[in-house]
Scaffold this active site. Structure first.
Site, mmCIF file in Angstrom:
data_model
loop_
_atom_site.group_PDB
_atom_site.id
_atom_site.type_symbol
_atom_site.label_atom_id
_atom_site.label_comp_id
_atom_site.label_asym_id
_atom_site.label_seq_id
_atom_site.Cartn_x
_atom_site.Cartn_y
_atom_site.Cartn_z
ATOM 1 C CB ALA A 126 -6.837 12.370 -9.525
ATOM 2 C CG ASN A 194 -11.321 5.297 -7.958
ATOM 3 O OD1 ASN A 194 -11.431 4.115 -7.841
ATOM 4 N ND2 ASN A 194 -12.210 6.253 -7.946
ATOM 5 C CG HIS A 224 -5.374 14.117 -4.810
ATOM 6 N ND1 HIS A 224 -6.560 13.718 -4.129
ATOM 7 C CD2 HIS A 224 -6.264 14.092 -6.078
ATOM 8 C CE1 HIS A 224 -7.512 13.293 -4.971
ATOM 9 N NE2 HIS A 224 -7.330 13.677 -6.068
HETATM 10 N N1 LIG Z 1 -8.146 6.018 -10.780
HETATM 11 C C1 LIG Z 1 -8.514 7.602 -10.549
HETATM 12 O O1 LIG Z 1 -7.701 8.233 -10.421
HETATM 13 C C2 LIG Z 1 -9.931 7.949 -10.813
HETATM 14 C C3 LIG Z 1 -10.190 9.135 -10.792
HETATM 15 C C4 LIG Z 1 -11.442 9.506 -10.847
HETATM 16 C C5 LIG Z 1 -12.532 8.760 -11.283
HETATM 17 N N2 LIG Z 1 -12.091 7.332 -11.162
HETATM 18 C C6 LIG Z 1 -13.276 6.434 -11.190
HETATM 19 O O2 LIG Z 1 -13.367 5.834 -12.734
HETATM 20 C C7 LIG Z 1 -14.809 5.449 -12.771
HETATM 21 C C8 LIG Z 1 -15.423 6.326 -13.664
HETATM 22 O O3 LIG Z 1 -15.669 7.737 -13.425
HETATM 23 P P1 LIG Z 1 -16.459 8.658 -14.433
HETATM 24 O O4 LIG Z 1 -16.248 9.984 -13.775
HETATM 25 O O5 LIG Z 1 -16.482 8.263 -15.799
HETATM 26 O O6 LIG Z 1 -17.854 8.283 -13.567
HETATM 27 P P2 LIG Z 1 -19.298 8.532 -14.325
HETATM 28 O O7 LIG Z 1 -20.384 8.306 -13.181
HETATM 29 O O8 LIG Z 1 -19.367 9.747 -15.084
HETATM 30 O O9 LIG Z 1 -19.690 7.364 -15.297
HETATM 31 C C9 LIG Z 1 -19.711 6.012 -14.897
HETATM 32 C C10 LIG Z 1 -20.434 5.151 -16.098
HETATM 33 O O10 LIG Z 1 -20.363 3.675 -15.805
HETATM 34 C C11 LIG Z 1 -21.460 3.353 -16.080
HETATM 35 N N3 LIG Z 1 -21.816 2.091 -15.170
HETATM 36 C C12 LIG Z 1 -21.845 1.700 -13.924
HETATM 37 N N4 LIG Z 1 -21.899 0.398 -13.588
HETATM 38 C C13 LIG Z 1 -21.606 -0.343 -14.758
HETATM 39 C C14 LIG Z 1 -21.418 -1.536 -15.087
HETATM 40 N N5 LIG Z 1 -21.642 -2.431 -14.054
HETATM 41 N N6 LIG Z 1 -21.282 -1.745 -16.274
HETATM 42 C C15 LIG Z 1 -21.371 -0.786 -17.105
HETATM 43 N N7 LIG Z 1 -21.432 0.427 -17.132
HETATM 44 C C16 LIG Z 1 -21.579 0.882 -15.945
HETATM 45 C C17 LIG Z 1 -22.785 4.359 -15.618
HETATM 46 O O11 LIG Z 1 -23.818 4.120 -16.067
HETATM 47 C C18 LIG Z 1 -22.009 5.541 -15.969
HETATM 48 O O12 LIG Z 1 -22.310 5.883 -17.399
HETATM 49 C C19 LIG Z 1 -15.338 5.703 -11.222
HETATM 50 O O13 LIG Z 1 -15.391 4.512 -10.466
HETATM 51 C C20 LIG Z 1 -14.672 6.666 -10.556
HETATM 52 O O14 LIG Z 1 -14.297 6.552 -9.270
HETATM 53 C C21 LIG Z 1 -10.895 6.989 -10.919
#
Ligand SMILES: NC(=O)c1ccc[n+]([C@@H]2O[C@H](COP(=O)([O-])OP(=O)(O)OC[C@H]3O[C@@H](n4cnc5c(N)ncnc54)[C@H](O)[C@@H]3O)[C@@H](O)[C@H]2O)c1
Length: 273
Positions: A126, A194, A224
């Site tokens: 992001a 993150n 950000h």
């Molecule tokens: N890198 C970045 O800039 C950035 C930006 C936004 C979000 N993220 C991260 O990306 C990840 C996903 O974000 P999102 O918005 O899709 O979240 P979300 O909550 O919409 O989806 C996460 C999914 O992962 C599943 N899950 C959780 N633990 C699991 C496991 N051990 N094995 C398999 N599935 C599992 C959940 O059931 C859910 O369906 C989060 O950790 C979030 O913090 C990163």
């Protein structure tokens, strides 16, 4: 379908679902979506059903990794390290979205990837400015500060906020809810910040990177701002991000940054540092 990069997605939430859609629509000539896995199995069926393709349903992580050349991790901070280790151990590439979860172990993962001749992709997510930061990191960096502002609803359910009895619903003005180093920020807000993990890995590490988090009830976007001071001068970047429609904690730019990282895997011309 040989010759196509086989991609498996772990985590069928906001990011995983959007990426699955983009892989099927934008990368048909280069990649094949071979499987979807989620700890909540109903999320896998829901997504596979959306694409009218139940062959995408995979019921455990090991099977998903074995089917894939590249695994995309989009789960949560508590899971990303284990998923990355398993994937790399089997000599598969991984794209990591839950970067906060690997912050204490990224050097170990890098060594494993090298040993297994695999790759780790960490999209900018992001934030903007990772290009300039990577260049600056080849010289001397004096300081890096991230200021993140999000609507209070983004912080609902965060244990740090609950423990400190921060009343998100009664905030009437922008309020600093955290100030410290990136390591402590990731510990306190594993799902919200993150970007500071990505920034730390690209820059001067989580203990020297400074972070300020502000809950702002006037905002509809995630903001950000990054300030880098170095021997090459000063860089200031500012991103005002639309929130993902399925998850207020996630910026939509994070999805597109993963799409752009995938594009980079396939294109012959590599632009930017
Ligand atoms: N890198 C970045 O800039 C950035 C930006 C936004 C979000 N993220 C991260 O990306 C990840 C996903 O974000 P999102 O918005 O899709 O979240 P979300 O909550 O919409 O989806 C996460 C999914 O992962 C599943 N899950 C959780 N633990 C699991 C496991 N051990 N094995 C398999 N599935 C599992 C959940 O059931 C859910 O369906 C989060 O950790 C979030 O913090 C990163």
């Amino acid at each position: 379908m040989s010759g196509l990069l086989k991609i498996g997605i772990v985590g069928c939430g906001a990011i995983g679902s959007s990426l699955a859609e983009r892989i099927l629509s934008d990368f048909r000539k280069e990649a094949e979506l071979v499987g979807l896995y989620d700890i909540q199995i109903q999320n896998v069926y829901k997504l596979a059903n959306r694409f009218n393709n139940m062959k995408l349903v995979v019921l455990n992580l090991d099977d998903l990794i074995n089917k894939s050349d590249l695994v995309i991790e989009a789960t949560k901070a508590e899971s990303s390290l284990e998923i990355a280790k398993k994937t790399l151990s089997l000599s598969r590439d991984i794209m990591i979205m839950s970067v906060g979860g690997i912050i204490e172990h990224y050097l170990e993962l890098e060594a494993l990837a090298k040993e297994k001749k695999a790759h780790i992709y960490i999209p900018s997510g992001a934030i903007c400015g990772i290009d300039g930061l990577k260049a600056t990191a080849c010289g001397r960096i004096d300081s890096i500060t991230l200021i993140t502002k999000k609507p209070p609803s983004s912080f609902l359910g965060v244990p740090y906020v609950i423990k400190r009895k921060i009343r998100l619903d009664s905030l009437t003005e922008p309020t600093v809810i955290f100030e410290g180093d990136a390591f402590s920020a990731i510990r306190a807000f594993p799902q919200n910040i993150n970007v500071c993990a990505t920034l730390s890995i690209a820059g001067i590490g989580p203990y020297k990177t400074k972070v300020k988090i502000i809950a702002d009830p006037t905002l509809k976007h995630n903001i950000h701002q990054i300030e880098i001071e170095s021997d090459t001068g000063k860089i200031i970047t500012y991103s005002e991000n639309v929130i993902h429609p399925d998850n207020p904690k996630t910026s939509y730019l994070a999805v597109l940054s993963a799409v752009a990282t995938l594009k980079g895997v396939f294109t012959a011309i590599k632009i930017g540092t």
